[in-house]
Write a protein that holds these residues in place. Structure first.
Motif, PDB file in Angstrom:
ATOM      1  N   ARG A   1      43.034  26.029  40.569  1.00 20.86           N
ATOM      2  CA  ARG A   1      43.404  27.416  39.893  1.00 20.86           C
ATOM      3  C   ARG A   1      42.868  28.415  40.844  1.00 20.86           C
ATOM      4  O   ARG A   1      41.627  28.641  40.990  1.00 20.86           O
ATOM      5  CB  ARG A   1      42.986  27.473  38.416  1.00 20.86           C
ATOM      6  CG  ARG A   1      43.701  28.627  37.617  1.00 20.86           C
ATOM      7  CD  ARG A   1      42.942  28.684  36.345  1.00 20.86           C
ATOM      8  NE  ARG A   1      41.418  29.487  36.519  1.00 20.86           N
ATOM      9  CZ  ARG A   1      40.608  29.347  35.749  1.00 20.86           C
ATOM     10  NH1 ARG A   1      40.906  28.887  34.472  1.00 20.86           N
ATOM     11  NH2 ARG A   1      39.489  30.092  35.900  1.00 20.86           N
ATOM     12  N   GLY A   2      43.800  29.201  41.018  1.00 16.56           N
ATOM     13  CA  GLY A   2      43.380  30.581  41.715  1.00 16.56           C
ATOM     14  C   GLY A   2      43.908  31.611  41.155  1.00 16.56           C
ATOM     15  O   GLY A   2      45.361  31.692  40.815  1.00 16.56           O
ATOM     16  N   GLY A   3      43.282  32.584  41.023  1.00 22.53           N
ATOM     17  CA  GLY A   3      44.120  34.109  40.548  1.00 22.53           C
ATOM     18  C   GLY A   3      43.371  35.148  41.220  1.00 22.53           C
ATOM     19  O   GLY A   3      42.230  35.082  41.913  1.00 22.53           O
ATOM     20  N   VAL A   4      43.937  36.355  41.002  1.00 21.72           N
ATOM     21  CA  VAL A   4      43.687  37.971  41.539  1.00 21.72           C
ATOM     22  C   VAL A   4      43.960  38.836  40.805  1.00 21.72           C
ATOM     23  O   VAL A   4      45.228  38.599  40.285  1.00 21.72           O
ATOM     24  CB  VAL A   4      44.082  37.992  43.146  1.00 21.72           C
ATOM     25  CG1 VAL A   4      45.501  37.880  43.251  1.00 21.72           C
ATOM     26  CG2 VAL A   4      43.545  39.061  43.634  1.00 21.72           C
ATOM     27  N   SER A   5      43.262  39.803  40.793  1.00 20.23           N
ATOM     28  CA  SER A   5      43.308  41.097  39.985  1.00 20.23           C
ATOM     29  C   SER A   5      43.092  42.058  40.719  1.00 20.23           C
ATOM     30  O   SER A   5      42.128  42.146  41.352  1.00 20.23           O
ATOM     31  CB  SER A   5      42.814  41.048  38.679  1.00 20.23           C
ATOM     32  OG  SER A   5      42.700  41.879  37.892  1.00 20.23           O
ATOM     33  N   GLY A   6      44.162  43.096  40.522  1.00 20.46           N
ATOM     34  CA  GLY A   6      43.835  44.349  41.151  1.00 20.46           C
ATOM     35  C   GLY A   6      43.966  45.407  40.338  1.00 20.46           C
ATOM     36  O   GLY A   6      44.978  45.527  39.404  1.00 20.46           O
ATOM     37  N   GLU A   7      42.672  46.309  40.200  1.00 17.93           N
ATOM     38  CA  GLU A   7      42.755  47.217  39.070  1.00 17.93           C
ATOM     39  C   GLU A   7      42.341  48.754  39.492  1.00 17.93           C
ATOM     40  O   GLU A   7      41.563  48.945  40.384  1.00 17.93           O
ATOM     41  CB  GLU A   7      41.445  46.894  38.172  1.00 17.93           C
ATOM     42  CG  GLU A   7      41.232  47.885  36.915  1.00 17.93           C
ATOM     43  CD  GLU A   7      40.132  47.146  36.213  1.00 17.93           C
ATOM     44  OE1 GLU A   7      38.870  47.915  36.202  1.00 17.93           O
ATOM     45  OE2 GLU A   7      40.247  46.212  35.239  1.00 17.93           O
ATOM     46  N   PHE A   8      43.331  49.690  39.008  1.00 22.50           N
ATOM     47  CA  PHE A   8      43.105  50.996  39.649  1.00 22.50           C
ATOM     48  C   PHE A   8      42.591  51.736  38.482  1.00 22.50           C
ATOM     49  O   PHE A   8      43.189  51.646  37.306  1.00 22.50           O
ATOM     50  CB  PHE A   8      44.433  51.724  40.144  1.00 22.50           C
ATOM     51  CG  PHE A   8      44.253  53.165  40.522  1.00 22.50           C
ATOM     52  CD1 PHE A   8      43.763  53.507  41.729  1.00 22.50           C
ATOM     53  CD2 PHE A   8      44.925  54.126  39.583  1.00 22.50           C
ATOM     54  CE1 PHE A   8      43.610  54.785  41.956  1.00 22.50           C
ATOM     55  CE2 PHE A   8      44.685  55.432  39.903  1.00 22.50           C
ATOM     56  CZ  PHE A   8      44.141  55.962  41.104  1.00 22.50           C
TER      57      PHE A   8
END
Length: 696
Positions: free
Chosen positions: A399-406
Motif C-alpha cells: 500500500r502506497g499513498g501520498v498527501s500534499g498539504e498547503f
C-alpha cells in the motif's frame, strides 16, 4: 484477606504479563467492501492487510448494554477500555473512533445498540486517508429497516465526591430511513484535589528563587453535556445519506488556596480558573455508488465554539495580607470551523485506488481582557490532496499513498501571513505468514500546524516571575514514523508485538527567555527535533473458555527531546490490563493502568494510575452495575515536572477518589426490528480550537 490476595494476584498478572483472547469465530459479512483476501479459518479474527476484523458473538452482544460495553467485552488485543472514565486506548494511545467509517465520539458509541453491530475493525497502521491518528476503531453497524430501539443508563457515586454519568438514546426506523436522538450528561462535584508544588526560577541576573506551594483548600467542578439528533437514508447498493445536528456544553472550574514559602518568606495565594465552552455542530455525509465498484463520497462538517477562559492568580504577604501580585487573564472566544472532503474510490479483485481533496477552514476571534482590552483575529486555511493505492500479490500486500498539504495562516491585526507546503508519503508492506500470523512494515508521515495558544500575540502574566506570549512565526512541522509489527492468533491465544520509531524535526516546543524587565518569558519555537522509540507487547489469553479472559498491553518508551536551548532524555513503562470473569448473567471485570511518563518540550507528565473492580448483573432488559475505584493500594494522581530556567514539579491527587463505590443501571429495549445495513467511507471534522488563559 484471602480475597485481597486473589485480587492482587490477578492485577499483578495483568500488569506484569497481560494477555488477551478473541471472540467466537467470524462469520461472512455480506456488507464488506474490503478486498477479497485469504482469511485464517482456524482463528476468530480476520487479519486483512490493513486491518484486523472482529465479529462479536451473539452472547457478547446479549450481555452488553451499549457500544462501549460491547467493545470492552470483545477484549481485542492491544485495546484497553476504562468503562468508568469512558476512555479507549490502543497500545496506550487514543484512537480515532468511527461508525461506518465516519468519525464519531465516544458518547455516540455508547448510544449504539449492540445487536446492530456487525463487526469491529481495528486499524493500527492508518494511511493518508485517515490523517494523523495513531489507530482507528471502526464500528460497522447494520441499520434495521423497521421498528425502534431505546436505551437509558445512569451511574452515581455513593460518596461525598459527587460523580455521575447519565446517557440515553432512541432510534426509529422506517424503510430506508432512520431517526436518532441521543444525549449524554456527566458531572463531577465536591471534588477536592490537592496540589504540591516545588518551583525554582532562575532570574536574569543569575540569582534563583526557590518556592514550595502547598494547597490548604482545593475545589473542582466539571460538567460535560451533549445532545445529538441525526437522520440517515440508506440504500447500500445505490446511495447513503447521513446528516446530524449536535450541541456540546463543557465546563471546568478549579479553585485553590494555599501557602507559599519562597526561601524564608511565607505568603498566601489564590489560584482560580473557569472554562465554559458551548459548541453547536452540523454534519452532512453522502456516498453514491457509480457501479463497477466505484464510489463517490462527500463529507462536510461545521462547528462554532463559544467559550470563555478565566485565570486568576493572587499572592499576598502573611500575616499583613498586602498584595504582592494580582493577575487576572480573561479570554472570550468565538471560533468557527468548516471541513469539506470529496473522495473517489475504485476497487478491483486484488487492488484498490482512493483519491480525494480536503479543505479545512478556521476563523478565530479572541477577545483578551488582560490589562488593556484587545481583540485578536486569526484565519487558517488548509488544502490537502491525497491518493492511495493498494495491491495484493499472493501473500504480500503493498500500500502506497501520498498527501500534499498547503497551509495558510493570517493574523489580521498585524497584517502578518504565513504560507507553507507539506509533502507526506506513506507506505505499508504486509506479509501473510500463514497459521494465523502476519508481519507488517509501515512508513508514515504527517504534518502538524501551530495551535491558537502557540501563535497568540497577546502577552499574559502568569505570576510574579513569568509572562507568556505566543510566537506568530511558528512553522508547521512533519513527523516521520517507522513501525514493524507482528501479529499471531490461535483460538485461545493472540499476541501483537510492535516496535515504533518516530522523529519530528522542527517540532513546536516550549522556549524560555527573559523580558527587558527581567521577567521569565514563556513562548514556543520550532525545535531541533523530537524522537521517541516504543516497544509494545499486547497478548490476550482465554484462560477458561466462556469464563475467564485476561487481556493487556505493556509498552517500553524512550524519549529524546532536543529543544532550542536544552536536550532531555526520558525512559518509561506503560501497562494496562483487564481480567474479565463471566458466569451466566454475571460479569466481573478488574481493570488496572500504570501510566507512563511522557516527555514533550521541557515538561514530563505522568497521568493518574488507576484500577477498579466492576460487577454487573443482567436480568432481561435490565443491567445492574456496581463499581469500586482503587480498592487496594494507594491512589496516585497526576505528576508534572518541568526543567530549564523555570524548573518545577507538581503532584495533583484527590484522596476521596480512592475506594469510591458507584452504582448504576442500564435498560434497553427494541421492537419490530428487521436488519439492514449501511457503510460510510469518509470522514471530516471541523475541530474548532479555544485559547486558554495562561496559568500554572
Amino acid at each position: 484477606m484471602y480475597s485481597r490476595l486473589i485480587i492482587s494476584s490477578i492485577m499483578a498478572l495483568m500488569l506484569g504479563a497481560p494477555c488477551k483472547v478473541f471472540a467466537q469465530p467470524p462469520v461472512p459479512d455480506s456488507l464488506s467492501v474490503d478486498l477479497e483476501e485469504v482469511t485464517v479459518k482456524a482463528t476468530p479474527v480476520i487479519r486483512k492487510s490493513d486491518r484486523d476484523v472482529y465479529m462479536p458473538s451473539a452472547a457478547t452482544k446479549e450481555r452488553s448494554g451499549g457500544g462501549l460495553a460491547l467493545l470492552n467485552n470483545m477484549q481485542m488485543p492491544g485495546v484497553g477500555i476504562n468503562t468508568f472514565m469512558k476512555e479507549i486506548k490502543v497500545n496506550g494511545e487514543t484512537p480515532e473512533l468511527r461508525i461506518n467509517n465516519r468519525r464519531t465520539t465516544i458518547e455516540k458509541v455508547m448510544a449504539l445498540d449492540p445487536a446492530n453491530i456487525a463487526r469491529v475493525e481495528l486499524i493500527t497502521n492508518p494511511g493518508v486517508r485517515y490523517g494523523k491518528v495513531p489507530a482507528v476503531i471502526n464500528i460497522i453497524v447494520r441499520n434495521p429497516d423497521s421498528g425502534g430501539f431505546m436505551k437509558i443508563s445512569g451511574e452515581q457515586a455513593l460518596s461525598d465526591f459527587n460523580f455521575g454519568n447519565y446517557d440515553g438514546a432512541v432510534s426509529l426506523n422506517h424503510g430506508y430511513s432512520q431517526f436518532d436522538i441521543n444525549g449524554y450528561y456527566s458531572i463531577r462535584k465536591n471534588f477536592h484535589p490537592t496540589r504540591l508544588y516545588n518551583e525554582r526560577f532562575l532570574l536574569s541576573d543569575g540569582h534563583s528563587v526557590t518556592r514550595a506551594l502547598t494547597d490548604t483548600l482545593g475545589h473542582a467542578e466539571m460538567l460535560w453535556a451533549n445532545i445529538n439528533t441525526a437522520y440517515s437514508y440508506s440504500r447500500p447498493d445505490k446511495i447513503n445519506i447521513y446528516t446530524s445536528f449536535g450541541f456540546d456544553r463543557n465546563f471546568e472550574s478549579y479553585y485553590y488556596e494555599g501557602r507559599t514559602k519562597a526561601d524564608e518568606n511565607m505568603s498566601g495565594y489564590t489560584d482560580q480558573s473557569f472554562n465554559p465552552v458551548s459548541t453547536p455542530q452540523l454534519h452532512f455525509y453522502m456516498d453514491y455508488n457509480l457501479g463497477r465498484k466505484q464510489t463517490l463520497i462527500f463529507d462536510a462538517d461545521g462547528s462554532l465554539g463559544l467559550g470563555r477562559s478565566n485565570r486568576l492568580n493572587r499572592e499576598e504577604t502573611l500575616p499583613q495580607h498586602e498584595t504582592l501580585v494580582s493577575v487576572n487573564n480573561r479570554i472570550r472566544s468565538r471560533n468557527a470551523g468548516l471541513a469539506l472532503e470529496g473522495m473517489y474510490m475504485k476497487e478491483w479483485d486484488a487492488s484498490r485506488f482512493t483519491a480525494g481533496v480536503r479543505y479545512n477552514l478556521a476563523r478565530n476571534r479572541e477577545e483578551y481582557n488582560t490589562g488593556e482590552k484587545s481583540v485578536f483575529h486569526q484565519r487558517k486555511d488548509v488544502e490537502t490532496i491525497f491518493s492511495e493505492y493498494m495491491h495484493r500479490l499472493g501473500k504480500i500486500t503493498l500500500r502506497g499513498g501520498v498527501s500534499g498539504e498547503f497551509w495558510h495562516s493570517e493574523y489580521v491585526e498585524n497584517g502578518k501571513s504565513t504560507n507553507d507546503f507539506m509533502f507526506t508519503p506513506d507506505f505499508t508492506f504486509n506479509w501473510d505468514l500463514g497459521s494465523g500470523s502476519n508481519l507488517t512494515l509501515n512508513y508514515s508521515s504527517y504534518s502538524t500546524t501551530p495551535s491558537l495558544t502557540e501563535t497568540s500575540v497577546v502577552t499574559q502574566q502568569i505570576d510574579a516571575y513569568q509572562v507568556q506570549r505566543g510566537n506568530p512565526d511558528l512553522k508547521p512541522f512533519t513527523t516521520y514514523g517507522l513501525k514493524l509489527s507482528y501479529g499471531w492468533s490461535i483460538p485461545r491465544f493472540a499476541v501483537n508485538l510492535s516496535a515504533r520509531w518516530s522523529r519530528s524535526p522542527g517540532a513546536i516546543m516550549e522556549y524560555n527567555g527573559y523580558t527587558p524587565e527581567g521577567m521569565i518569558f514563556n513562548t514556543w519555537a520550532n525545535s531541533t527535533g523530537y524522537t521517541h522509540y516504543f516497544i509494545d507487547f499486547s497478548p490476550r489469553i482465554t484462560v477458561v473458555p466462556g469464563l475467564l479472559t485476561i487481556n493487556g498491553t505493556v509498552s517500553f518508551r524512550h524519549y529524546r527531546n532536543h529543544g532550542p536551548n536544552y536536550m532531555l532524555i526520558s525512559n518509561s513503562i506503560y501497562a494496562e490490563g483487564t481480567a474479565q470473569l463471566t458466569h451466566k448473567n454475571f460479569t466481573l471485570s478488574i481493570y488496572a493502568k500504570k501510566s507512563s511518563r511522557n516527555l514533550w518540550g521541557q515538561t514530563q507528565t505522568r497521568y493518574e494510575d488507576f484500577h477498579m473492580m466492576n460487577l454487573s448483573y443482567r436480568y432481561r432488559n435490565f443491567e445492574f452495575i456496581a463499581t469500586w475505584l482503587n480498592p487496594i493500594g494507594e491512589y496516585r494522581g497526576q505528576e508534572i515536572e518541568k526543567r530549564g530556567p523555570i524548573a518545577w514539579s507538581k503532584n495533583r491527587f484527590c484522596t476521596p477518589v480512592a475506594r469510591t463505590v458507584s452504582v448504576g443501571f442500564n435498560y434497553k429495549i427494541d421492537w419490530g426490528r428487521k436488519r439492514n445495513g449501511i457503510d460510510r467511507k469518509a470522514n471530516t471534522s471541523s475541530g474548532v480550537e479555544q485559547t486558554k488563559a495562561a496559568g500554572k
